[in-house]
Write a protein that holds these residues in place. Structure first.
Motif, PDB file in Angstrom:
ATOM      1  N   TYR A 212       0.864  -1.166   0.000  1.00  0.00           N
ATOM      2  CA  TYR A 212       0.000   0.000   0.000  1.00  0.00           C
ATOM      3  C   TYR A 212       0.909   1.226   0.000  1.00  0.00           C
ATOM      4  N   LEU A 213       0.818   2.033  -1.052  1.00  0.00           N
ATOM      5  CA  LEU A 213       1.651   3.224  -1.158  1.00  0.00           C
ATOM      6  C   LEU A 213       0.779   4.451  -0.951  1.00  0.00           C
ATOM      7  N   ASP A 214       1.129   5.202   0.059  1.00  0.00           N
ATOM      8  CA  ASP A 214       0.349   6.386   0.418  1.00  0.00           C
ATOM      9  C   ASP A 214       1.151   7.611   0.030  1.00  0.00           C
ATOM     10  N   GLY A 215       0.809   8.220  -1.091  1.00  0.00           N
ATOM     11  CA  GLY A 215       1.572   9.358  -1.592  1.00  0.00           C
ATOM     12  C   GLY A 215       1.003  10.686  -1.147  1.00  0.00           C
ATOM     13  N   GLY A 216       1.360  11.733  -1.916  1.00  0.00           N
ATOM     14  CA  GLY A 216       0.912  13.071  -1.547  1.00  0.00           C
ATOM     15  C   GLY A 216      -0.546  13.332  -1.892  1.00  0.00           C
ATOM     16  N   SER A 217      -1.063  12.638  -2.885  1.00  0.00           N
ATOM     17  CA  SER A 217      -2.444  12.882  -3.299  1.00  0.00           C
ATOM     18  C   SER A 217      -3.413  12.146  -2.381  1.00  0.00           C
ATOM     19  N   PRO A 218      -4.634  12.630  -2.220  1.00  0.00           N
ATOM     20  CA  PRO A 218      -5.640  11.899  -1.437  1.00  0.00           C
ATOM     21  C   PRO A 218      -5.922  10.552  -2.078  1.00  0.00           C
ATOM     22  N   GLY A 219      -6.054   9.544  -1.268  1.00  0.00           N
ATOM     23  CA  GLY A 219      -6.346   8.209  -1.780  1.00  0.00           C
ATOM     24  C   GLY A 219      -5.229   7.235  -1.448  1.00  0.00           C
ATOM     25  N   LEU A 220      -5.065   6.231  -2.308  1.00  0.00           N
ATOM     26  CA  LEU A 220      -4.121   5.156  -2.023  1.00  0.00           C
ATOM     27  C   LEU A 220      -3.736   4.461  -3.319  1.00  0.00           C
ATOM     28  N   GLY A 243      11.474  -2.483  -2.946  1.00  0.00           N
ATOM     29  CA  GLY A 243      12.270  -1.313  -2.573  1.00  0.00           C
ATOM     30  C   GLY A 243      12.278  -0.264  -3.664  1.00  0.00           C
ATOM     31  N   ILE A 244      12.397  -0.705  -4.927  1.00  0.00           N
ATOM     32  CA  ILE A 244      12.410   0.239  -6.044  1.00  0.00           C
ATOM     33  C   ILE A 244      11.091   1.007  -6.123  1.00  0.00           C
ATOM     34  N   LEU A 245       9.979   0.296  -6.034  1.00  0.00           N
ATOM     35  CA  LEU A 245       8.673   0.952  -6.167  1.00  0.00           C
ATOM     36  C   LEU A 245       8.404   1.901  -5.008  1.00  0.00           C
ATOM     37  N   ARG A 246       8.798   1.515  -3.811  1.00  0.00           N
ATOM     38  CA  ARG A 246       8.595   2.416  -2.668  1.00  0.00           C
ATOM     39  C   ARG A 246       9.412   3.692  -2.828  1.00  0.00           C
ATOM     40  N   SER A 247      10.641   3.549  -3.330  1.00  0.00           N
ATOM     41  CA  SER A 247      11.497   4.728  -3.526  1.00  0.00           C
ATOM     42  C   SER A 247      10.933   5.634  -4.624  1.00  0.00           C
ATOM     43  N   LEU A 248      10.531   5.036  -5.744  1.00  0.00           N
ATOM     44  CA  LEU A 248      10.031   5.835  -6.863  1.00  0.00           C
ATOM     45  C   LEU A 248       8.713   6.521  -6.538  1.00  0.00           C
ATOM     46  N   TYR A 249       7.908   5.897  -5.689  1.00  0.00           N
ATOM     47  CA  TYR A 249       6.583   6.461  -5.426  1.00  0.00           C
ATOM     48  C   TYR A 249       6.667   7.802  -4.704  1.00  0.00           C
ATOM     49  N   GLN A 250       7.818   8.069  -4.079  1.00  0.00           N
ATOM     50  CA  GLN A 250       7.975   9.350  -3.401  1.00  0.00           C
ATOM     51  C   GLN A 250       7.873  10.524  -4.378  1.00  0.00           C
ATOM     52  N   PHE A 251       8.035  10.237  -5.688  1.00  0.00           N
ATOM     53  CA  PHE A 251       7.927  11.277  -6.702  1.00  0.00           C
ATOM     54  C   PHE A 251       6.492  11.463  -7.188  1.00  0.00           C
ATOM     55  N   ASP A 252       5.551  10.800  -6.503  1.00  0.00           N
ATOM     56  CA  ASP A 252       4.119  10.938  -6.803  1.00  0.00           C
ATOM     57  C   ASP A 252       3.824  10.592  -8.271  1.00  0.00           C
ATOM     58  N   PHE A 259       5.902   2.039 -13.177  1.00  0.00           N
ATOM     59  CA  PHE A 259       6.394   0.801 -13.774  1.00  0.00           C
ATOM     60  C   PHE A 259       7.469   1.069 -14.832  1.00  0.00           C
ATOM     61  N   ILE A 260       7.327   2.138 -15.595  1.00  0.00           N
ATOM     62  CA  ILE A 260       8.335   2.464 -16.611  1.00  0.00           C
ATOM     63  C   ILE A 260       9.686   2.741 -15.942  1.00  0.00           C
ATOM     64  N   ARG A 261       9.679   3.539 -14.880  1.00  0.00           N
ATOM     65  CA  ARG A 261      10.925   3.843 -14.164  1.00  0.00           C
ATOM     66  C   ARG A 261      11.500   2.576 -13.522  1.00  0.00           C
ATOM     67  N   ALA A 262      10.625   1.766 -12.962  1.00  0.00           N
ATOM     68  CA  ALA A 262      11.083   0.526 -12.312  1.00  0.00           C
ATOM     69  C   ALA A 262      11.707  -0.416 -13.328  1.00  0.00           C
ATOM     70  N   ASN A 263      11.114  -0.486 -14.516  1.00  0.00           N
ATOM     71  CA  ASN A 263      11.653  -1.370 -15.547  1.00  0.00           C
ATOM     72  C   ASN A 263      13.060  -0.939 -15.956  1.00  0.00           C
TER      73      ASN A 263
END
Length: 414
Positions: A212-220, A243-252, A259-263
């Motif tokens: 579950y990734l909780d970013g800056g926008s409302p929702g999930l 780990g990659i997805l959690r790190s990248l998600y900080q960029f909202d 997925f493109i960045r993770a790939n």
């Protein structure tokens, strides 16, 4: 005059109390060298009748005994295999090169150690301290000892195999605890969403995950992934992608951009045959819509309360790590879906849809859709538990073939 009975009793005690391979070998050569008053005595232990996997020696001075055994062991094995009927032989019958090597270190006699015709080791014997050769009685005694030692070595192989299994079991249990701890330990409380998830590895560790990734926008944002393969290698890749997805998600990022960045990052590290499927869905609770991307994963199952039916949402997409960035990005479709209160979204891995009975019957997507439609009025926790229960009941006593992950998101009125 040697007391062979006393020596046999002392050797029996060594073999009964020393279960570890090298400790057993050390104890045997110490006792035998002392009893027979030998200048030099060694024992080589062979794995699968090929390589030297253990050894011990006394009286070889500055000789690099380990290197000697590993270099000479395979040649000794070859010669002893050519003379399977021999219980002992002198170095003078060996090929010149091998004979010279053994003569240089003072070895005069070879006594194979066989367990049920399988070569498990050999004694290499030098002169006595008196510089007299071993007599027939001594050699007969050593041949008799070799038969006892063969049983002890086989037991040592079994013991070390069991010890290794226990060590691996312990390490896998630790890995399992670490992996399970890396999955969400608490379900987020998001206004407008009722959420529940679980991941059940088929082995001690597995390649499924959810987050579950909780970013800056409302929702999930919900992520569910499945690494090709099973066991520890899949678990390691699972930890990497998580780990990659959690790190990248900080960029909202949106699911597609995520997925493109993770790939891009995964292509550097994944083995050629390895890949990861994943599905990501960002729930915009204030707008009652979900933005979805699917990297080669199973469809998103969506129960519509208005129609009472389940639809499968399947945007285009290929697995992570399968191709380079332009191809992956071109193939990856992002889709936006609206929803209303009491609609249910179900994310699963193929361990659920491909759960098998002993005769090979599959649980399948159709059955999963029917079960979802039946249990959709329940809360998210109950929906998750019923799906897990239905799969378990379907496979009965068949062992799980693959990891199983189930995540349920049910829309609620704000």
């Amino acid at each position: 005059q040697h007391n062979y009975n006393r020596a046999a009793n002392e050797l029996t005690e060594v073999m009964a109390t020393r279960l570890e391979m090298n400790a057993l070998a050390e104890g045997l050569v110490q006792k035998l060298a002392l009893f027979l008053q030998l200048k030099r005595l060694g024992i080589l232990i062979f794995k699968e009748e090929r390589e030297c996997c253990g050894h011990a020696g006394v009286g070889f001075g500055d000789l690099d005994w380990d290197a000697f055994c590993r270099r000479t062991g395979p040649q000794l094995v070859a010669e002893m295999q050519r003379s399977r009927s021999e219980t002992r032989f002198g170095t003078d019958v060996l090929p010149d090169r091998l004979k010279r090597r053994l003569d240089e270190v003072g070895i005069r006699q070879i006594i194979p150690i066989r367990f049920k015709n399988k070569l498990v080791g050999s004694f290499v014997i030098g002169e006595k301290r008196s510089e007299s050769p071993l007599d027939l009685e001594d050699l007969t005694f050593m041949s008799s000892v070799s038969r006892q030692v063969a049983i002890a070595l086989e037991n040592a192989f079994l013991y070390e195999g069991l010890a290794e299994q226990e060590r691996l079991k312990h390490e896998l249990e630790i890995a399992r605890r670490i992996q399970m701890a890396s999955l969400p330990q608490n379900t987020p409380e998001v206004p407008g969403l009722d959420i529940a998830g679980v991941s059940i590895p088929a082995r001690e560790v597995g390649g499924d995950y959810f987050d579950y990734l909780d970013g800056g926008s409302p929702g999930l944002t919900v992520i569910v992934g499945d690494v090709s393969g099973k066991g520890t290698s899949a678990a390691l890749y699972m930890s990497k992608i998580q780990g990659i997805l959690r790190s990248l998600y900080q960029f909202d990022l949106s699911p597609r951009e995520l997925f493109i960045r993770a790939n891009q990052l995964l292509l550097r590290d994944l083995e050629k045959k390895a890949f990861i499927t994943a599905i990501g869905a960002s729930f915009k609770t204030g707008q009652n819509r979900v933005v979805l991307a699917r990297a080669g994963h199973l469809p998103l199952f969506c129960y519509r309360v208005e129609s009472g039916k389940v639809e499968l949402i399947t945007p285009r997409g290929m697995g992570l790590g399968l191709d380079n960035d332009p191809v992956f990005a071109d193939e990856l479709e992002e889709k936006t879906v609206t929803y209303r209160p009491d609609d249910v979204f179900l994310f699963v891995t193929d361990g659920v849809t491909e759960a098998q009975t002993k005769v090979g019957g599959l649980f399948g997507e159709d059955k999963l859709a029917r079960v979802l439609a039946e249990v959709a009025p329940l809360c998210a926790d109950a929906i998750r538990d019923r799906i897990v229960s239905e799969v378990k009941q379907f496979v009965s006593d068949a062992l799980p073939y693959d990891d199983q992950t189930v995540v349920v998101v049910k829309a609620r009125a704000l």
